[in-house]
Write an enzyme that holds these catalytic residues in place. Structure first.
Site, PDB file in Angstrom:
ATOM      1  N   SER A  51      -2.834   0.309  -5.538  1.00 23.17           N
ATOM      2  CA  SER A  51      -3.083  -0.783  -6.482  1.00 23.17           C
ATOM      3  C   SER A  51      -1.763  -1.259  -7.091  1.00 23.17           C
ATOM      4  O   SER A  51      -0.862  -1.682  -6.368  1.00 23.17           O
ATOM      5  CB  SER A  51      -4.083  -0.324  -7.555  1.00 23.17           C
ATOM      6  OG  SER A  51      -4.446  -1.386  -8.396  1.00 23.17           O
ATOM      7  N   HIS A 154      -9.640  -5.775  -8.536  1.00 24.81           N
ATOM      8  CA  HIS A 154      -9.828  -5.849  -7.085  1.00 24.81           C
ATOM      9  C   HIS A 154     -11.206  -6.401  -6.701  1.00 24.81           C
ATOM     10  O   HIS A 154     -11.800  -5.985  -5.711  1.00 24.81           O
ATOM     11  CB  HIS A 154      -9.581  -4.486  -6.428  1.00 24.81           C
ATOM     12  CG  HIS A 154      -8.231  -3.925  -6.773  1.00 24.81           C
ATOM     13  ND1 HIS A 154      -7.068  -4.504  -6.326  1.00 24.81           N
ATOM     14  CD2 HIS A 154      -7.868  -2.871  -7.549  1.00 24.81           C
ATOM     15  CE1 HIS A 154      -6.035  -3.815  -6.805  1.00 24.81           C
ATOM     16  NE2 HIS A 154      -6.497  -2.827  -7.550  1.00 24.81           N
TER      17      HIS A 154
END
Length: 271
Positions: A51, A154
């Site tokens: 991430s 996300h």
């Protein structure tokens, strides 16, 4: 515009939970540790970030310089915080259960499987109401753990942040990586710096495939995984998914000599 020393050593958990603070602080911590290690890019090394960690990986691989990485991730944090404020959203780790059952339950609940973290861990993301419904009717043999995050990262909920960050990234000249760097998009090594930057930006609103990054590590013959601070999460995941790979979670300056020896050992072992 952020006092990293204060946030990193004095601030309480509530202060650094703010996405606009947490994201650049995470990247700054990783890059400070990398600089202190002084390992360089020689030998058989590969880098990857989970991430927001992709921004640290980009600087480590030479795709971005440290200033570019910090400026971009500062804007990423600000824009994702703004997107998260539109409606109450969050994320929940789904531990255990059959993968097909877990993915089916997440999809049927209108949620997104935002993080694929390998065997036995998928992170669901969406509105607070959707996550509550999943908790009330969880997949068989699965345990749900709500995460302390500010929003559904996300996922489509981050689309406004993606649009802003993509515009900023177009002004950045990315260099091709000086070492293999794996993308969260599909776990592959990306030879083009511009392509890696585009994929990294796109991950703001798309799932993180850390499971595929680990599969690539295994296929490449990785023998050691060194996690930069704040460390522990990825080495914990790797313990379940990368059998036989030596692990080191770097969290203290007292570990720097051990980490240097670890990196040297495994770069030589792979050569």
């Amino acid at each position: 515009g952020l006092d990293f020393a204060r946030y990193g050593t004095e601030a309480d958990a509530d202060a650094i939970r703010d996405t606009a603070v947490a994201q650049p602080l995470l990247v700054a911590a990783a890059l400070c540790a990398w600089e202190a290690l002084g390992v360089g890019r020689e030998g058989r090394l590969v880098t990857a970030g989970h991430s927001v960690g992709e921004f640290a990986a980009a600087a480590i691989a030479g795709v971005l310089n440290a200033e570019q990485a910090i400026v971009l991730v500062r804007e990423r944090g600000r824009q994702m915080a703004a997107a998260a404020a539109v409606e109450p959203t969050s994320m929940t780790a789904v531990l255990g259960g059959e993968a097909d059952d877990v993915l089916r339950a997440i999809a049927e609940g209108g949620l997104t499987a935002a993080n694929h973290n390998g065997a036995g861990q998928i992170v669901a993301a969406g509105t607070v109401a959707q996550l509550a419904a999943l908790a009330a009717n969880p997949p068989a043999r699965a345990r749900l753990v709500p995460l302390s995050v500010a929003g559904a990262f996300h996922t489509v909920h981050m689309a406004p942040a993606l649009a802003r960050l993509a515009r900023l990234a177009r002004a950045v000249a990315a260099a091709d990586p000086a070492m293999p760097i794996l993308t969260n998009f599909d776990g592959t090594a990306v030879p083009s710096g511009a392509d890696y930057l585009a994929k990294m930006v796109d991950q703001v609103a798309n799932p993180v495939r850390w499971d595929l990054c680990m599969a690539t590590m295994a296929a490449m013959g990785v023998t050691g995984l060194l996690e930069l601070p704040p460390a522990g999460t990825l080495t914990g995941i790797a313990k379940r998914n990368l059998k036989g790979v030596e692990l080191l979670a770097l969290n203290s300056p007292d570990q720097l000599d051990e980490a240097r020896a670890f990196a040297a050992k495994h770069a030589q072992a792979a050569a």
